[in-house]
Design a protein around this motif. Structure first.
Motif, PDB file in Angstrom:
ATOM      1  N   SER A   1       1.047  -0.989   0.296  1.00  0.00           N
ATOM      2  CA  SER A   1       0.111  -0.130   0.004  1.00  0.00           C
ATOM      3  C   SER A   1       0.969   0.969  -0.027  1.00  0.00           C
ATOM      4  O   SER A   1       0.160   2.329  -0.395  1.00  0.00           O
ATOM      5  CB  SER A   1      -0.869  -0.036   1.086  1.00  0.00           C
ATOM      6  OG  SER A   1      -0.376   0.026   2.432  1.00  0.00           O
ATOM      7  N   VAL A   2       2.207   0.690   0.496  1.00  0.00           N
ATOM      8  CA  VAL A   2       2.847   2.462   0.258  1.00  0.00           C
ATOM      9  C   VAL A   2       4.236   2.510  -0.280  1.00  0.00           C
ATOM     10  O   VAL A   2       4.733   3.079  -0.570  1.00  0.00           O
ATOM     11  CB  VAL A   2       3.475   2.221   2.023  1.00  0.00           C
ATOM     12  CG1 VAL A   2       1.977   2.605   2.807  1.00  0.00           C
ATOM     13  CG2 VAL A   2       4.407   1.627   1.967  1.00  0.00           C
ATOM     14  N   LYS A   3       4.356   1.261  -1.342  1.00  0.00           N
ATOM     15  CA  LYS A   3       5.604   1.122  -2.298  1.00  0.00           C
ATOM     16  C   LYS A   3       5.695   2.398  -3.216  1.00  0.00           C
ATOM     17  O   LYS A   3       4.376   3.026  -3.839  1.00  0.00           O
ATOM     18  CB  LYS A   3       5.588  -0.281  -2.640  1.00  0.00           C
ATOM     19  CG  LYS A   3       6.048  -1.620  -2.104  1.00  0.00           C
ATOM     20  CD  LYS A   3       5.989  -3.021  -2.861  1.00  0.00           C
ATOM     21  CE  LYS A   3       7.037  -3.467  -2.447  1.00  0.00           C
ATOM     22  NZ  LYS A   3       6.307  -5.236  -2.436  1.00  0.00           N
ATOM     23  N   GLY A   4       6.474   2.826  -4.121  1.00  0.00           N
ATOM     24  CA  GLY A   4       7.039   4.067  -4.489  1.00  0.00           C
ATOM     25  C   GLY A   4       6.310   5.260  -3.782  1.00  0.00           C
ATOM     26  O   GLY A   4       6.513   6.260  -4.500  1.00  0.00           O
ATOM     27  N   ARG A   5       5.937   5.401  -2.720  1.00  0.00           N
ATOM     28  CA  ARG A   5       5.518   6.809  -1.899  1.00  0.00           C
ATOM     29  C   ARG A   5       5.989   6.892  -0.600  1.00  0.00           C
ATOM     30  O   ARG A   5       6.438   7.885  -0.202  1.00  0.00           O
ATOM     31  CB  ARG A   5       4.100   6.334  -2.084  1.00  0.00           C
ATOM     32  CG  ARG A   5       3.375   6.475  -3.370  1.00  0.00           C
ATOM     33  CD  ARG A   5       1.438   6.659  -2.514  1.00  0.00           C
ATOM     34  NE  ARG A   5       1.168   5.546  -1.241  1.00  0.00           N
ATOM     35  CZ  ARG A   5       0.349   6.169  -0.180  1.00  0.00           C
ATOM     36  NH1 ARG A   5       0.299   7.307   0.155  1.00  0.00           N
ATOM     37  NH2 ARG A   5       0.554   4.858   0.321  1.00  0.00           N
ATOM     38  N   PHE A   6       6.786   6.221   0.280  1.00  0.00           N
ATOM     39  CA  PHE A   6       6.765   5.620   1.365  1.00  0.00           C
ATOM     40  C   PHE A   6       8.230   5.642   1.225  1.00  0.00           C
ATOM     41  O   PHE A   6       8.889   4.728   0.296  1.00  0.00           O
ATOM     42  CB  PHE A   6       6.647   5.161   2.292  1.00  0.00           C
ATOM     43  CG  PHE A   6       5.120   5.785   2.969  1.00  0.00           C
ATOM     44  CD1 PHE A   6       4.503   6.432   2.440  1.00  0.00           C
ATOM     45  CD2 PHE A   6       4.775   4.770   3.584  1.00  0.00           C
ATOM     46  CE1 PHE A   6       2.871   6.973   3.047  1.00  0.00           C
ATOM     47  CE2 PHE A   6       3.396   5.871   4.428  1.00  0.00           C
ATOM     48  CZ  PHE A   6       2.634   6.196   3.937  1.00  0.00           C
ATOM     49  N   THR A   7       9.549   5.787   1.773  1.00  0.00           N
ATOM     50  CA  THR A   7      10.657   5.476   1.871  1.00  0.00           C
ATOM     51  C   THR A   7      11.382   4.965   2.855  1.00  0.00           C
ATOM     52  O   THR A   7      11.068   6.338   4.326  1.00  0.00           O
ATOM     53  CB  THR A   7      11.813   6.492   0.574  1.00  0.00           C
ATOM     54  OG1 THR A   7      11.070   6.677  -0.797  1.00  0.00           O
ATOM     55  CG2 THR A   7      13.419   5.704   1.078  1.00  0.00           C
TER      56      THR A   7
END
Length: 125
Positions: free
Chosen positions: A62-68
């Motif tokens: 759900s957060v891949k590509g948005r959270f680091t």
């Protein structure tokens, strides 16, 4: 003895960005795996991201590509940079540390033995 302290939560508009920080102290310092979890009202705590001592990472779909997730082993701090925030990202965010990690296997939820007090994040639409 305080082990993990989160900071950086707050109110942000949808599409915005926010960075969370987690400062480790005491026995939490040097933990081989440090993760972020979140819990929305009425829901169970869920995994967000985890990072190893060598900075290998894993993310919830759900957060891949948005959270680091990142860590600074000198400052004993873990960060969670969150971009393109959505209202469904609204939750209390918790930092956690696992003092044991078996090989390359990420710790299970119950294997995280240090937890922060949580920081609230609200994303408005």
């Amino acid at each position: 003895q305080v082990q993990l302290v989160e900071s950086g939560g707050g109110l942000v508009q949808a599409g915005g960005s926010l960075r969370l920080s987690c400062a480790a102290s005491g026995r939490a310092v040097g933990s081989p795996a440090m993760g972020w979890f979140r819990q929305a009202p009425g829901k169970e705590r869920e995994f967000v991201a985890v990072i190893s001592w060598s900075s290998k990472t894993s993310y919830a779909d759900s957060v891949k590509g948005r959270f680091t997730i990142s860590r600074d082993n000198v400052k004993n701090t873990v960060y969670l940079q969150r971009n393109v925030l959505k209202p469904e990202d609204t939750a209390d965010y918790y930092c956690a540390a696992a003092s044991v990690m078996f090989g390359t296997t990420w710790p299970r939820l119950e294997e995280y033995n240090y937890w922060g007090q949580g920081t609230q994040v609200t994303v408005s639409s």
